[in-house]
Design a protein around this motif. Sequence first.
Motif, PDB file in Angstrom:
ATOM      1  N   ILE A 200      17.188  54.967  13.794  1.00 11.30           N
ATOM      2  CA  ILE A 200      18.038  54.248  12.837  1.00 11.30           C
ATOM      3  C   ILE A 200      18.379  55.081  11.602  1.00 11.30           C
ATOM      4  O   ILE A 200      19.548  55.093  11.176  1.00 11.30           O
ATOM      5  CB  ILE A 200      17.385  52.904  12.439  1.00 11.30           C
ATOM      6  N   TRP A 203      21.539  57.200  12.024  1.00 10.59           N
ATOM      7  CA  TRP A 203      22.818  56.605  12.440  1.00 10.59           C
ATOM      8  C   TRP A 203      23.951  57.110  11.558  1.00 10.59           C
ATOM      9  O   TRP A 203      23.821  57.210  10.332  1.00 10.59           O
ATOM     10  CB  TRP A 203      22.753  55.089  12.353  1.00 10.59           C
ATOM     11  N   SER A 278      21.637  52.725  19.668  1.00 11.81           N
ATOM     12  CA  SER A 278      20.921  53.556  18.707  1.00 11.81           C
ATOM     13  C   SER A 278      21.143  55.034  18.993  1.00 11.81           C
ATOM     14  O   SER A 278      21.372  55.842  18.077  1.00 11.81           O
ATOM     15  CB  SER A 278      19.429  53.224  18.734  1.00 11.81           C
ATOM     16  N   LEU A 281      24.870  56.029  18.129  1.00 11.99           N
ATOM     17  CA  LEU A 281      25.103  56.145  16.686  1.00 11.99           C
ATOM     18  C   LEU A 281      24.367  57.341  16.088  1.00 11.99           C
ATOM     19  O   LEU A 281      24.817  57.930  15.101  1.00 11.99           O
ATOM     20  CB  LEU A 281      24.672  54.856  15.986  1.00 11.99           C
ATOM     21  N   ALA A 282      23.235  57.709  16.675  1.00 10.95           N
ATOM     22  CA  ALA A 282      22.483  58.855  16.163  1.00 10.95           C
ATOM     23  C   ALA A 282      23.110  60.185  16.581  1.00 10.95           C
ATOM     24  O   ALA A 282      23.097  61.155  15.820  1.00 10.95           O
ATOM     25  CB  ALA A 282      21.034  58.792  16.645  1.00 10.95           C
TER      26      ALA A 282
END
Length: 439
Positions: A200, A203, A278, A281-282
């Motif tokens: 997270i 991100w 996750s 987005l990372a």
Amino acid sequence: MSNRAHKATSTAGSSATTATDRREDLHRAGRVANKRFETNWTISLFGTAVGAGVLFLPINAGLGGLWPLLIVTLLIGPMTYLSHRALSRFVCASPVPGEDITVVARKTFGEGVGRVITVLYFLAIFPIVLIYGVGITNTVDSLMVNQLGLPSVPRWLLSGLLIALMMLVMLASQRIMLIVTQWLVYPLILILLGVSLYLIPGWNLKGFGGVPSFGELAMSIWIIIPVLVFAFNHSPAISQFSVALKREYGAGASERASAVLKRSTLLLVIFTMGFVWSCVLALGPTGLQAAKDQNLPVLSYLANEHGSPFIAYLGPAVALAAIASSFFGHYLGAAEGAAGIVRSMVDRDGSRVSDKNLNIAIAVFIFLTTWLAAILNPSILSLIESIAGPIIAIILYLMPMYAIRKLPALEPYRGKLSNVFVTVAGLVAVSGIIYGLVA
């Protein structure tokens, strides 16, 4: 004892018996659930769906961008639940407790078409069993050499031991298989959750800006849907799952199957798609493309980029748990298909080969062929899996919809909007897979 006391005792005993009988009747009707039994199957179905492909899923699903990924995230839950529910209803339509999908197909569509379906069912699942034999050998060998610093074990010995270990679990009993699956899947769920939360802070929405045109959006969705259909596919275990519920609940099997499938689908959407989002987005578009170009699983690429031992060790852990748990469900389907072929073409009445001897012969066949594939380590197995894809989509999405139109026992399910949704989704998945093969 006085007559009054004797009468009171008899009345109490009669009431207790009546209450027990009523509870048993409700259980057989599917109104009272065996929670432990259903939880075991929920976890087993989840484990069947989450194979080692989950490590490549974020790359395949995320390259189209966030908007297509958002739409398929909303669609894949209903698609998975409704299609697997329909296949389970097809098996549960038979009033005979022990009849699996191969027997029901022959009774529903006739011997000729039923045999074709049985053969296709086997051919759709068996190659994936071979792939898992290759996958677990490669994963353990890589873990021993790269992470643990151990010498490489001869491939024939390592593959034989690993496949034999998984086969022993399957042959012990269905109960043992469900217990071992839980041991594998609960850590797998925790790992997927842990990685999702760990990423997270990294991100980043940069590179995902802009809304695609309708044509671009539709094309991306069309290509992504087959990827997610097979990432969420647990149809190889559905037949034996339905047979187990018929034995447990009788006429109430279909209703309880729907409840179990709803929970397994929810687990898949939350944990698998949470992991996908996750990672996407990372990594961002650039990272996703780089991982694809290097042909690396997403966790391996992340480990290289972040230099994190935590991620480096989680990759093999996810792969091992996912391969083993998914192997069990696919073995059930492959063995069932093989038995169906023998029974429908060679020994229809079971007079020549007993069930016990047939099961032993099938186990030996699957072990030897999977062991051989693991030793040879062929590069064409991904192509075999892709070819099996359309067959799985047809059996999972389209065949049950046709059965609802044809089978009298499924008449109550006709005329539902969900049938149209499943049929359209199946056609999209089949066409998308075929396009992916020829493009």
